[in-house]
Write a protein that holds these residues in place. Structure first.
Motif, short mmCIF file in Angstrom:
data_model
loop_
_atom_site.label_atom_id
_atom_site.label_comp_id
_atom_site.label_asym_id
_atom_site.label_seq_id
_atom_site.Cartn_x
_atom_site.Cartn_y
_atom_site.Cartn_z
N ALA A 1 0.92 -1.20 0.17
CA ALA A 1 -0.27 0.17 -0.37
C ALA A 1 0.79 1.39 -0.50
O ALA A 1 0.68 2.08 -0.30
N ALA A 2 2.12 1.22 0.90
CA ALA A 2 2.85 2.29 0.41
C ALA A 2 3.54 2.79 -0.76
O ALA A 2 4.27 3.71 -1.28
N SER A 3 4.07 1.61 -1.54
CA SER A 3 4.45 1.88 -2.78
C SER A 3 3.33 1.96 -3.43
O SER A 3 4.22 3.15 -4.29
N GLU A 4 1.94 1.95 -3.55
CA GLU A 4 1.15 2.38 -4.23
C GLU A 4 1.58 3.87 -3.60
O GLU A 4 0.56 4.68 -4.84
N ASP A 5 1.05 4.75 -2.60
CA ASP A 5 1.00 5.77 -2.66
C ASP A 5 2.06 6.08 -2.95
O ASP A 5 2.08 7.69 -3.52
N LEU A 6 3.57 5.91 -2.97
CA LEU A 6 4.88 6.77 -3.47
C LEU A 6 4.64 6.35 -5.29
O LEU A 6 4.59 8.04 -5.44
N VAL A 7 4.13 5.09 -5.64
CA VAL A 7 4.29 6.28 -6.85
C VAL A 7 2.69 7.01 -8.09
O VAL A 7 2.60 7.90 -8.14
N GLU A 8 1.30 7.30 -6.13
CA GLU A 8 0.24 8.17 -7.01
C GLU A 8 0.94 9.33 -6.30
O GLU A 8 0.71 10.48 -6.85
N TYR A 9 1.46 9.44 -5.38
CA TYR A 9 2.59 10.98 -5.25
C TYR A 9 3.02 11.00 -5.84
O TYR A 9 2.53 13.40 -6.11
N ALA A 10 3.89 10.48 -6.75
CA ALA A 10 4.73 11.22 -7.98
C ALA A 10 4.11 11.43 -9.23
O ALA A 10 4.11 12.85 -9.38
N GLY A 11 2.71 10.70 -8.93
CA GLY A 11 1.60 11.57 -10.31
C GLY A 11 1.26 12.67 -9.95
O GLY A 11 1.06 13.55 -11.35
#
Length: 306
Positions: free
Chosen positions: A77-87
């Protein structure tokens, strides 16, 4: 350097724990069964513990595997949050927020909050899911929701929590009920035995029990409600009395009924409405903005718990 599992390996573990079948788990991960099996074996060897028990007919997760599984969900979930944040970096309030709301909040708060949210943030899209608190928090942990609007007290350790406002309980009964007599309404022990509850799973059930200082009330007749509307119908039919959150009392829920609601004497028992998110959320700006919008539009200020 210490062994670090890959995100793919953790994804394989989560999929297998859900399906308990190697073929179906591989299909959900869009890989072959041999690839998934090899990835899980590497994960076990790297961590030095057995995560999965296998035989020709059954698949199960070991106790150690369940511990790793919960951590794997958090990492993914944290990894997906990271990618989402970058986007979305540099483009706040222009994304889609997946919001979960419990049934004893949704019909009373959302009709006023959502129009105001659309007015303030026209490029912010909100999708909704109504469910029980435990289910919402599980979906939050699995990155299937971004925020959850719930009532405290509830175990929210490890989450980002914004307490919004207090929601005191009122006593609801038929007109002339002895529980409503007197200028100050209290809930003595003998009245608590008449208290009607929502079925298990609703946090309002636990909040009602805490309000009357009881760990549980066993209903020999099995009378429990599945919703607030059903609960009020049971009160109107003479089955007992109920505790209702103030936001429900001040809605139209009691209209066209013979029920009377009275505030409990101070210090009145209450629940606390809160917005929660993963601590790693990519939507921290939206989290703060939505929290303030709810406070402003619902016309209540935050009262700290003493």
């Amino acid at each position: 350097m210490a062994y670090l599992p890959s995100l793919k390996q953790l994804t394989y573990l989560v999929a297998l724990a859900k399906e308990l079948n190697f073929t179906r788990a591989a299909e959900t991960c869009f890989v072959g069964q041999s690839t998934l099996s090899a990835g899980l074996k590497e994960l076990e060897e790297g961590l030095g513990i057995q995560l999965v028990e296998r035989d020709r007919q059954n698949v199960s997760i070991t106790p150690a595997g369940f511990e790793v599984l919960e951590r794997a969900k958090t990492i993914l979930a944290a990894s997906e949050d990271l990618v989402e944040y970058a986007g979305i970096s540099g483009k706040p309030m222009t994304t889609t927020i997946r919001l979960g709301v419990i049934p004893t909040i949704a019909p009373f708060l959302l009709p006023s909050v959502l129009p105001e949210t659309r007015k303030r943030f026209p490029n912010l899209k909100i999708t909704l899911r109504e469910d029980l608190t435990a289910n919402l928090l599980a979906r939050l942990a699995e990155h299937k929701l971004d925020y959850a609007l719930i009532a405290l007290p509830y175990d929210v350790s490890g989450l980002l929590v914004e307490e919004l406002f207090d929601d005191p309980f009122w006593l609801v009964a038929r007109e002339g009920d002895p529980a409503l007599k007197g200028k100050e309404v209290t809930l003595p022990a003998k009245m608590a035995e008449r208290l009607l509850l929502l079925e298990e799973g609703h946090c309002l059930r636990e909040h009602s029990l805490q309000a009357c200082k009881k760990a549980d009330i066993r209903k020999d007749d099995g009378v429990e409600a599945t919703s607030l509307l059903t609960l009020l119908q049971m009160v109107e039919s003479g089955f007992g009395i109920a505790l209702l959150p103030e936001m429900a009392v001040k809605s139209s829920l009691l209209n066209s009924s013979d029920l009377v609601a009275k505030a409990l004497s101070a210090p009145a028992p209450k629940r606390i409405i809160a917005l929660v998110a993963r601590s790693s959320t990519a939507h921290a700006t939206e989290f703060t903005a939505l929290s303030q919008c709810i406070r402003d539009q619902f016309g209540m200020s935050l009262k700290k718990v003493k």
